[in-house]
Design an enzyme around this catalytic site. Structure first.
Site, PDB file in Angstrom:
ATOM      1  N   CYS A  55      -1.000   3.008   1.220  1.00 38.58           N
ATOM      2  CA  CYS A  55      -0.676   4.203   1.992  1.00 38.58           C
ATOM      3  C   CYS A  55      -0.370   3.870   3.446  1.00 38.58           C
ATOM      4  O   CYS A  55       0.111   4.713   4.177  1.00 38.58           O
ATOM      5  CB  CYS A  55      -1.837   5.189   1.948  1.00 38.58           C
ATOM      6  SG  CYS A  55      -3.346   4.473   2.588  1.00 38.58           S
TER       7      CYS A  55
ATOM      8  N   ASP B 208      -2.598   3.256   5.730  1.00 44.28           N
ATOM      9  CA  ASP B 208      -3.677   3.674   6.620  1.00 44.28           C
ATOM     10  C   ASP B 208      -4.423   2.459   7.151  1.00 44.28           C
ATOM     11  O   ASP B 208      -4.548   1.449   6.472  1.00 44.28           O
ATOM     12  CB  ASP B 208      -4.647   4.600   5.888  1.00 44.28           C
ATOM     13  CG  ASP B 208      -4.004   5.947   5.593  1.00 44.28           C
ATOM     14  OD1 ASP B 208      -2.894   6.174   6.086  1.00 44.28           O
ATOM     15  OD2 ASP B 208      -4.616   6.748   4.880  1.00 44.28           O
TER      16      ASP B 208
ATOM     17  N   CYS C  48      -6.257   8.942   6.236  1.00 44.71           N
ATOM     18  CA  CYS C  48      -6.499  10.226   5.595  1.00 44.71           C
ATOM     19  C   CYS C  48      -7.931  10.696   5.837  1.00 44.71           C
ATOM     20  O   CYS C  48      -8.768   9.941   6.342  1.00 44.71           O
ATOM     21  CB  CYS C  48      -6.240  10.108   4.101  1.00 44.71           C
ATOM     22  SG  CYS C  48      -7.489   9.126   3.270  1.00 44.71           S
TER      23      CYS C  48
ATOM     24  N   CYS D  76      -9.596   4.856  -0.889  1.00 46.36           N
ATOM     25  CA  CYS D  76      -9.788   5.025   0.552  1.00 46.36           C
ATOM     26  C   CYS D  76     -11.150   4.472   0.983  1.00 46.36           C
ATOM     27  O   CYS D  76     -11.286   3.939   2.080  1.00 46.36           O
ATOM     28  CB  CYS D  76      -9.694   6.491   0.940  1.00 46.36           C
ATOM     29  SG  CYS D  76      -8.292   7.351   0.220  1.00 46.36           S
TER      30      CYS D  76
HETATM   31 FE1  FES Z   1      -4.841   5.938   2.706  1.00 42.72          FE
HETATM   32 FE2  FES Z   1      -6.855   7.382   2.000  1.00 42.72          FE
HETATM   33  S1  FES Z   1      -4.783   7.769   1.573  1.00 42.72           S
HETATM   34  S2  FES Z   1      -6.903   5.495   2.992  1.00 42.72           S
END
Ligand code: FES
Length: 144
Positions: A34, A36, A59, A103
């Site tokens: 993602c 992140d 997120c 996550c």
């Molecule tokens: Fe990327 Fe949760 S969607 S860490």
């Protein structure tokens, strides 16, 4: 998607947000899926994690798990800290929806990566600690 009250609480009011300037160890990990990013700072005194702070660009579940992970690790010895897994973080949060489990892995990896950084800086070996898989900083290169 169903989030527990604890997840919502830690997402809305995350604990220990920020950075530690003279951190003993810093761990930065990224989720390749993602994009992140999570950064965890640890202050270690003797054998004890006396402070932890985090910054997460991610997120809600990533924010909540980082927040809970810092709460769990403060006051723990290094050996106890090593036993904090994404499972224990999730349990402390009363669970996460299945699609959000990945996550929580970010929190576990960031903690381990910060401990690894601490070990490297102090030239010590922490038994049971593996080198981090993801280090988006690339400040130092680990020869393996
Ligand atoms: Fe990327 Fe949760 S969607 S860490």
């Amino acid at each position: 998607m169903q989030y527990s009250e604890k997840v919502m609480d830690h997402f809305m009011n995350p604990r220990n947000v920020g950075e530690i300037e003279d951190a003993s160890g810093v761990g930065t990990v990224g989720n390749p899926k993602c994009g992140d990013i999570m950064k965890i700072y640890l202050k270690i005194d003797g054998d004890v994690v006396v402070d932890a702070k985090f910054k997460t660009f991610g997120c809600g579940a990533a924010v909540a798990t980082s927040s809970m992970a810092t709460e769990l690790i403060i006051g723990k010895t290094i050996q106890e800290a090593l036993k904090i897994t994404n499972k224990s973080v999730m349990e402390a949060l009363d669970g996460l929806p299945p699609v959000k489990v990945h996550c929580s892995c970010l929190a576990e990896q960031a903690l381990q990566s910060a401990l690894w950084d601490y070990a490297q800086k102090n030239n010590i070996t922490i038994e049971g600690l593996k080198p981090p898989k993801e280090d988006v900083d690339h400040h130092h290169h680990h020869e393996e």
